[in-house]
Each structure stands twice: as structure tokens, then as C-alpha cells.
Write a protein that holds these residues in place. Sequence first.
Motif, PDB file in Angstrom:
ATOM      1  N   SER B  17       0.838  -1.357  -0.114  1.00 53.50           N
ATOM      2  CA  SER B  17      -0.093  -0.183   0.190  1.00 53.50           C
ATOM      3  C   SER B  17       0.811   1.256  -0.154  1.00 53.50           C
ATOM      4  O   SER B  17       0.672   2.308  -0.769  1.00 53.50           O
ATOM      5  CB  SER B  17      -0.824   0.144   1.178  1.00 53.50           C
ATOM      6  OG  SER B  17      -1.541  -1.224   1.388  1.00 53.50           O
ATOM      7  N   LEU B  21       1.157   4.199  -2.593  1.00 49.12           N
ATOM      8  CA  LEU B  21       0.805   5.626  -2.385  1.00 49.12           C
ATOM      9  C   LEU B  21       1.877   6.429  -2.528  1.00 49.12           C
ATOM     10  O   LEU B  21       1.539   7.855  -2.377  1.00 49.12           O
ATOM     11  CB  LEU B  21       0.400   5.687  -0.757  1.00 49.12           C
ATOM     12  CG  LEU B  21      -0.624   4.716  -0.455  1.00 49.12           C
ATOM     13  CD1 LEU B  21      -0.761   4.687   1.345  1.00 49.12           C
ATOM     14  CD2 LEU B  21      -1.934   5.424  -0.700  1.00 49.12           C
ATOM     15  N   ASN B  24       2.602  10.628  -6.838  1.00 51.37           N
ATOM     16  CA  ASN B  24       2.336  12.126  -6.357  1.00 51.37           C
ATOM     17  C   ASN B  24       1.257  12.620  -7.131  1.00 51.37           C
ATOM     18  O   ASN B  24       1.640  13.138  -8.227  1.00 51.37           O
ATOM     19  CB  ASN B  24       3.734  12.554  -6.034  1.00 51.37           C
ATOM     20  CG  ASN B  24       3.432  14.050  -5.335  1.00 51.37           C
ATOM     21  OD1 ASN B  24       2.203  14.534  -5.028  1.00 51.37           O
ATOM     22  ND2 ASN B  24       4.433  14.587  -4.569  1.00 51.37           N
ATOM     23  N   TRP B  25       0.163  12.912  -6.785  1.00 52.27           N
ATOM     24  CA  TRP B  25      -0.746  13.490  -7.711  1.00 52.27           C
ATOM     25  C   TRP B  25      -0.512  15.116  -7.677  1.00 52.27           C
ATOM     26  O   TRP B  25      -0.989  15.667  -8.694  1.00 52.27           O
ATOM     27  CB  TRP B  25      -2.236  13.301  -7.322  1.00 52.27           C
ATOM     28  CG  TRP B  25      -2.929  12.062  -7.418  1.00 52.27           C
ATOM     29  CD1 TRP B  25      -3.874  12.308  -8.659  1.00 52.27           C
ATOM     30  CD2 TRP B  25      -2.692  10.682  -7.428  1.00 52.27           C
ATOM     31  NE1 TRP B  25      -4.147  10.791  -8.779  1.00 52.27           N
ATOM     32  CE2 TRP B  25      -3.548  10.030  -8.043  1.00 52.27           C
ATOM     33  CE3 TRP B  25      -1.705  10.138  -6.403  1.00 52.27           C
ATOM     34  CZ2 TRP B  25      -3.644   8.733  -8.177  1.00 52.27           C
ATOM     35  CZ3 TRP B  25      -2.001   8.676  -6.326  1.00 52.27           C
ATOM     36  CH2 TRP B  25      -2.674   7.918  -7.103  1.00 52.27           C
ATOM     37  N   ASP B  26      -0.034  15.562  -6.638  1.00 53.73           N
ATOM     38  CA  ASP B  26       0.326  17.292  -6.572  1.00 53.73           C
ATOM     39  C   ASP B  26       1.326  17.777  -7.037  1.00 53.73           C
ATOM     40  O   ASP B  26       1.550  18.658  -6.802  1.00 53.73           O
ATOM     41  CB  ASP B  26      -0.106  17.678  -5.338  1.00 53.73           C
ATOM     42  CG  ASP B  26      -1.835  17.498  -5.224  1.00 53.73           C
ATOM     43  OD1 ASP B  26      -2.475  18.231  -5.771  1.00 53.73           O
ATOM     44  OD2 ASP B  26      -2.074  16.473  -4.365  1.00 53.73           O
ATOM     45  N   GLY B 100      -0.449  32.062  -3.780  1.00 55.13           N
ATOM     46  CA  GLY B 100      -0.157  32.052  -2.510  1.00 55.13           C
ATOM     47  C   GLY B 100       1.027  33.029  -1.771  1.00 55.13           C
ATOM     48  O   GLY B 100       0.914  33.502  -0.624  1.00 55.13           O
ATOM     49  N   HIS B 101       1.598  33.581  -2.589  1.00 57.79           N
ATOM     50  CA  HIS B 101       2.587  34.505  -2.513  1.00 57.79           C
ATOM     51  C   HIS B 101       2.298  36.042  -2.880  1.00 57.79           C
ATOM     52  O   HIS B 101       3.175  36.877  -2.978  1.00 57.79           O
ATOM     53  CB  HIS B 101       4.028  34.186  -2.665  1.00 57.79           C
ATOM     54  CG  HIS B 101       4.493  33.125  -1.947  1.00 57.79           C
ATOM     55  ND1 HIS B 101       4.775  33.141  -0.717  1.00 57.79           N
ATOM     56  CD2 HIS B 101       5.057  31.750  -2.545  1.00 57.79           C
ATOM     57  CE1 HIS B 101       5.130  31.818  -0.241  1.00 57.79           C
ATOM     58  NE2 HIS B 101       5.098  31.004  -1.373  1.00 57.79           N
ATOM     59  N   GLY B 129      -8.994  30.320  -1.644  1.00 59.84           N
ATOM     60  CA  GLY B 129      -8.135  29.932  -0.581  1.00 59.84           C
ATOM     61  C   GLY B 129      -6.790  30.114  -0.665  1.00 59.84           C
ATOM     62  O   GLY B 129      -5.978  30.369   0.292  1.00 59.84           O
ATOM     63  N   GLU B 130      -6.177  29.897  -2.051  1.00 58.30           N
ATOM     64  CA  GLU B 130      -4.768  30.262  -2.302  1.00 58.30           C
ATOM     65  C   GLU B 130      -4.118  31.801  -1.814  1.00 58.30           C
ATOM     66  O   GLU B 130      -3.147  31.847  -1.355  1.00 58.30           O
ATOM     67  CB  GLU B 130      -4.506  29.951  -3.599  1.00 58.30           C
ATOM     68  CG  GLU B 130      -3.044  29.325  -3.824  1.00 58.30           C
ATOM     69  CD  GLU B 130      -2.823  28.882  -5.275  1.00 58.30           C
ATOM     70  OE1 GLU B 130      -2.825  27.626  -5.542  1.00 58.30           O
ATOM     71  OE2 GLU B 130      -2.837  29.537  -6.120  1.00 58.30           O
TER      72      GLU B 130
END
Lengths: 367, 361
Positions: B17, B21, B24-26, B100-101, B129-130
Motif C-alpha cells: 500500500s 501511495l 504523487n498527484w500534486d 499564495g505569495h 483559498g490560495e
Amino acid sequence: MTNNFALNDKISLRQVQILLILGIFGFGVTSLPRRVAEFAGQDGWLGVLLATLTALVLVWIITNVTKMHTGITFYDFACKTLTRPVGVVVCLFLIARLVLLAAFNLRIFAEITQSILLPTTPFWIVFAAMLVLAGFGASKGMEARARLAEILILIALVPLIIVFVISSRDIDFTNLLPIFNAPLENVGRAGYAALFAFNGLDMLLLISPFLARPKKLTKSAGGAVLTMGGLMVAITAVTIARFGAGNIARHTWPVLRMMDTAAMPGAIIDRQGALIMTFWIISAYAIINAALFFSSLLLKNIVGKGNHSRYIIICLPIIAIIAALPDNLTQVYNYFSRYNNIFGVGAMVILPIILLIIGKIRGVKNA
Amino acid sequence: MRNKKFALKFVAISAVSLALLTFNWDRVEMENRAFVVVMGIEAGEGDKTSFSVYLSVVDAPALENGGEDAPKLLYQAEGASLSHALSQAGGGMSDRLYYGHTKAIVIHKDALENPRMVREIADTLSQKGEINIRTIVMATDKPVSEILQTKPKGGNLLGTYLSNYFGGDGANVASLAIKADLEGFDASLRRDGTAVLPKITLEGGGDGKEINIGGIFALKNFAYIDSIPEELLAGQIWVKENAGGMELVLDDHTALQIIRSRPKITFAMGGDNLICHVKIQATGNLVGLHSLRNNSELNADFTKKIESQITTTHGLFQYMGVDGLMLTETLHKKYPNIPLQPIEKITIIPEIHLEIKAHGS
């Protein structure tokens, strides 16, 4: 070669405190200021204070029930006190309470992870990663859990407290004015909502066979709850002051938003969302791990055979499926609210009171 | 034996597993990320109800060479809604835009004149949100693309410059400017449809253009109503902030530098009107030209000057019907039993307690 650690599956009171702190101080806190401000506005922190005092009373009741059955399992105690069929029903109720608690925490954890860290990673990956880790930890028994918690609490709490202190610097505390403005009834409703931030207190009912010194349980558990309650009051007050009671409703997780957007001195890190996730990951692990451990123990006691680890395997997919059921976060919080009204009140308030009264009347003593 | 078998199975399942896992999707490599430093928003060129956004972007490889010399790429896009314009701006890029910055958002007067656009800007950006809700929000009447392309003094990126300009306290006493952030902008609009944004503009022409910050744009009923020049805004520093660092100059060129000040606001009913007492404890040092007048005379003159600054600023806000000094909010917080009054019905009475500590060095 000498072994400094006794492998007797017994834990110290300090370890009980740490497990309680990690278990209680979870995701309930992330939305707590929003929920209490909904009822009591800027006086929401009074609701948390009220909830802390109520939680202390509950700790007294629960630990007194626990002290009634030191040396025997909760299942045996429930059967002895309430008769076997009722005892089994009570244990099944607690199993359902714990499995659902783990599922809600898992889903909220996945939602926060998706919002802050991994926006495109599917939920099932986050579910699987957390469940495998929590399940493995739970399979290793109470002592391993306690020792791990002693290590994790430092990793978890230190960054959280640092970020919280920094977040508290440039805050307009006049947003807490006017003070004592909310009607008493609303403060009471806020207190009721805040009480479920202490979800998991009832796990104290189940730890009696693992306690090395059960006599002082009330004092040490009370100390842990008081510490957490104090921290929750501070976090709620600071968060309401930061956003104002009127605007806090716009943030799903106001505590996370506050800590994420705090201006760090020196600007080494501009956004510390990932840093504070350290705490929430550990906290989610602790809660799910505890729920898995105790639900598997209860299942083992009811069935009466096998190792508790195999019951963990049974619980894991059930938790994952339940966690995946709600369509969105609004639904999660709606279900969670209903769950708290039934299972939260049942396990934390009604059950311990009934057990204490009947136990006293029937004079149930330790094994 | 059974337990061992179980443990083996468990470890095997866990290992498989965890290996699975590790996908890395992101994953977005740093070199494939583009950082939006400043965002500019205007009304569309043709259709004044559409949005035109400008993004001042720094890419990661450039940042590695040092932020100061990093090339600033300016992206522009239009859209019927702000979120559409933002997605258009990132649409044609190979790099992923990261907000974000983002340090500042500059909104043009054209967009501020349309109440629907003002509400859309506040709603869209505060819900994204960012974007940090503490991002600075400013207003301008110059083309935002020119502002975003102008290099500030000191060679910093514009976003970093603006962020440093307001400092930790959120105010720049020298230019009498108070920071407005996305969170405050949105909250103020939601409260009563008013807002006050610091003004950013350009001075000079050609290559000698310089960023200038000073004055405010006021919004009422979700739309631009008027502006106040820098020199008439000292009152807002006195009432809302610590005026430490501010310099007061009398007609005879005697100058006083404020060391620190602290406002205390109380309210009382006076007939039909609400009286707002602004008590200010301030200390300062005389600087520059040595004055031959005695201390109490100077104290009285500087006190009068501060009083005049406060009443002037308040008068202007009253005229516009905008609560720029946040008096109604303070009233609600401290005196919940006094019914809220429109700003026009609040009379301000300054009480200045000034202590001149030193005459020069």
C-alpha cells in the motif's frame, strides 16, 4: 542487557494525559470558534469555558466509573453491571461511536489535507495512508501507542504553540467587545456545541485494564482536560478577535486560516499552512488510532476469541467507506452534528452517569 | 505461529500500500511554478462591465538568481467575471500560477465605480483559498499595467516593496497611509458597503516614472465616491494608529517629531448628536530649526495643529458619509447599548495631551 521498559501493557498516568491531549485536541478545534460564535458571537469563548467546566465534571464521572472496574475489561464490567445482553448492546453502541468518530475525523482530515497540501490527490489515497498507519499503530497494543504518543506530542505541540503565539501578536482584541453581551441561553448553546470538541473523553472508560496506577486517574485526566480546555479557550478568543464574530462564519476552519496567514517574523516562511499541518496529521493519527484500538478490543471481547489485530482489519474498510459517504463538507458537518447529539451525548454523558449510578447501587467492585 | 503469519500479511499489505501511495498527484516542480506577486484589476477596455486582470509574475528559476533581478512577466486577460479572467490569465501558460505569495492587489478606479464589480472583487478574491487574506489592497487612477511594470525605489519587486512599505504596524506615518488588506476590505464592504483604500499612483514620465503612495479612495454603497489627498489624512493616523515618526511643522517652521501616541475613544450623548471624545496621549521632540518660543506656547500650537488635523479628516469623511475612522464600529464594540448613529451625526472632540520631551539634541 537490561530492559528499562516493562512490557506489561500498562501505561503511566503521564502517558494517559498525553494520549488524552493528543486524542482530544483534534479537528474539533479547527472549526470550534466558528461554531461557538454562531451562537454567542464575540462571547463564544465563554461557551468554550463552560464546555471545559462540563468536561471536568464528565471526567470525574467517567474516571469514577473506570475506577470501579480496574483489572477487568469494560465489557466484563458492563455485563456485570447491566446484565450481559444490555452490556453487549452498550459495547456495540461504543464500537459504533468509535468507528464513526474515526470516520468523521478521517474525512475532515482528508478535506483539510486537500485544501492545504494536496489539492488533486484523491481522497482514497489519503484515507489509505492514514488508515494503514493508524491500524498498524493500534495493532501494536496500548504500551506502544503510549510510547509513540510521548514522542509525537513534542513534534506536534511545539510548532502549533509557536505559530499560535505568533498569530496572537497583531490581533485587534477589541473585537471581543462588548463582553458578556450574549444572552445566557446562547452561551449555553455555544457551550453545548463546544463540548464535542472534547469528543473521545469516553475512551477513558475503556483504559482501566491498562492503568498502572488507577487511583490517581481523576486528577491526571482532569489536569489534561483543564490544560486542553485552557488552550481551546485561548485559541477561540484569539481567533474570534482575529476575524471578528461577524466574519468568522466565512471561514470553514478559522483556526487554520488564522495560523496560515499569521505574519512570521523574519519572513523565512511566508505561508505556514504546511507547518501547522504537522500537528493536525499527528492529531488525526492519534484519534483514528485510539478509535481503532478500542473498537477492536471491544469487538474481541464480545466475540471472545482471537487477537485484537484481526478486528482492526475488519474496522479499517468500514471506516473508509463511512468516511467516503458524505458528498461534501457541509454534509460531513451536518452528519457530525447529528452524530454528536446521539453518540456524543450518549457515550460521554448518559452512559457514564447510568453506569456510575447502577454500579454504586449494585455495589460492583473490581475483579 | 498464527500471529506471525498475521504479522507477515499485515506488513506485506502495508508495504505494498505504501509503495502504491508514493504516486504523487500534486507534484509541481519548482521550475514549473509561476508566482503571482502583484495582481492588477481594471474594467475591460471595450465592455466596462467585464474584468481585465494583469498579473505580475516571477518564475522560480529567476527567483533562484535573486528576487531583485528576477524578470517580471506581465500576463493580461479579460473575462466576463473576475474568476473567468483569472483562469484565462493562467490558461495559456505552461507553468502553474500560484497566488499564495501574492503581496498586493491594485484595483483601478474604473472597476471601483461599478458596485457589482467591487462586490465581485471582494467576494472572489477572499474566497480564493490560495490568496492570503492579508494581501494588501490598493486603488489607482493610473493604468494598472504601468504600475505593475514600474520598478520601485531600491530595486525590489513591487510586491515586496509594498509589503515593506506598510511595515509590521500596517501604517506608513511618513505618507499618512494606512494599509488595507483583502480581509478588511471584504469585511468593511459587508458591514455597511463602505471601504477606504490607500492610493497608489505614478509620478514623472518615461523611464523616470516612480511609484507614489498617498491619499485614499473612499467607497460608499459599494462604489467609488471620492478621494482624499494625503495632506488631509493625518487625522486617521492620530485616531487609529500610533503616530510615532510623524513630523508636525508650524507656520514659523518649528518642527516636532512625534515619538509615540496612543488614542483612547469614548462616546457620550449630547442632545441629538453623539459626541466622540478622542483622547490622545502623545510625546515628541523638537527637531530642526531652534525655536525661541517657550515650551507651553509651542505645546499649545502643536496641540491646536493636531486637533485641527483630526477634525479636518473627520469632516471630510462625514461629508462623504464614509466611516473612515471606524467610529461606528468602536461605538458598537464599547457601547452596545447606544444605538448606532450615521457618521454625519457623530461630533468629534479631540483632547490632546502632548508632552514635548526635548528641544533638539
